[in-house]
Design an enzyme around this catalytic site. Structure first.
Site, short mmCIF file in Angstrom:
data_model
loop_
_atom_site.label_atom_id
_atom_site.label_comp_id
_atom_site.label_asym_id
_atom_site.label_seq_id
_atom_site.Cartn_x
_atom_site.Cartn_y
_atom_site.Cartn_z
N GLU A 1 0.86 -1.18 0.00
CA GLU A 1 0.00 0.00 0.00
C GLU A 1 0.90 1.24 0.00
OE1 GLU A 1 -3.41 1.69 3.11
OE2 GLU A 1 -1.72 0.52 3.86
N LYS B 1 -9.67 0.41 -1.82
CA LYS B 1 -9.75 -0.10 -0.46
C LYS B 1 -11.15 0.08 0.13
CE LYS B 1 -7.31 0.45 3.98
NZ LYS B 1 -6.29 1.28 4.68
N CYS C 1 -4.34 -3.49 3.52
CA CYS C 1 -4.06 -3.15 4.91
C CYS C 1 -5.21 -3.46 5.87
CB CYS C 1 -3.63 -1.69 4.99
SG CYS C 1 -2.65 -1.31 6.48
#
Length: 276
Positions: free
Chosen positions: A40, A110, A146
């Protein structure tokens, strides 16, 4: 399939970070990997304004990633930031394969934003909503970022959509017990989804960013098997982690430990039926 995890340390200059992508992709290809996974925020680390950095997925930075994938003959997955409404950005992965045109050539936004441990990602980042699975040399690869790793349902959904390998591209926040949580969560999501997990994190910047509250990396990249075993693991510094995976193990694990098939529906609090 041989895969590689590029545990880099992104800076604030997208062009310099692009050079890291080129160097690590070339090395991964030289070592026989067919996929290299970057963290990321490969485009630019957290802790600085992201809106001036953000570019669309057909912009110059992403186009350069596609060129690197084509020239190195390897699929590249890397984190970037794209513009969103209201001055925010989206936290995005680009997945670009070799060939002209690139195959695969897609992106993932995300879904779960990091509003935790004193950091509020949603102030500057807009969420995505769609799980994404891509084909890399005949292997179905799911894309996550993440904080997604704390939400098992995304991983089981990706598995139900066919994912055999799920990548987690992270810039993990530091703190007491955080590195241990990161590695534990990666292995747990492998067990939840009965898939390989390739968890690529930013390296630990050490004291250079000690005053920043932004998540800037702790290292600890790893590959976990469908049974939660650690196949390969990195330390805290920058490195290229290379591992061989056998996707036949995914089918075998799902046959022997059938958690995906054995899942049962139950009444949830926010979806409870009226008692009439």
């Amino acid at each position: 399939m041989r895969i590689a995890l590029a545990q880099i340390l992104s800076g604030t200059d997208p062009e310099a970070n692009l050079q890291l992508v080129r160097e690590y992709a070339d090395t991964a290809a030289d070592e026989g990997a067919r996929l290299v996974v970057f963290p990321e925020a490969t485009m630019c680390r957290f802790g600085v304004p992201l809106s001036p950095i953000a570019e669309p997925v057909d912009g110059p930075w992403a186009t350069s990633v596609r060129q690197i994938a084509a020239e190195s003959d390897i699929t590249v997955i890397a984190g970037m930031f794209t513009p969103a409404d209201g001055g925010r950005v989206t936290n995005t992965l680009i997945a670009a394969g070799p060939g002209t045109p690139n195959r695969p050539d897609t992106h993932y936004h995300k879904i779960h934003l990091y509003d935790a441990f004193g950091f509020t990602e949603s102030r500057t980042v807009a969420p995505g909503h769609q799980p994404v699975v891509v084909d890399v040399d005949g292997v179905a690869v799911g894309l996550t970022i993440c904080y997604d790793i704390r939400f098992p349902a995304l991983y089981t959904e990706l598995a139900r959509r066919g994912a055999q390998l799920i990548t987690v591209c992270a810039s993990w926040g530091s703190g007491a017990g955080k590195l241990e949580q990161w590695t534990l969560l990666a292995r747990a999501r492998a067990l939840d989804s009965m898939s390989y997990i390739a968890a690529a994190g930013q390296a630990d910047p050490g004291d250079t960013l000690a005053s920043s509250k932004a998540p800037t990396g702790v290292g600890g990249s790893l590959v976990a098997s469908p049974l939660g075993e650690t196949v390969a693991a990195a330390g805290t510094r920058q490195q290229l982690l290379v591992a061989d995976i056998d996707v036949d193990n995914v089918a075998a694990a799902r046959d022997n430990l059938a958690v995906l098939r054995n899942h049962s529906h139950f009444v949830q609090l926010d979806r409870a039926e009226s008692r009439g």
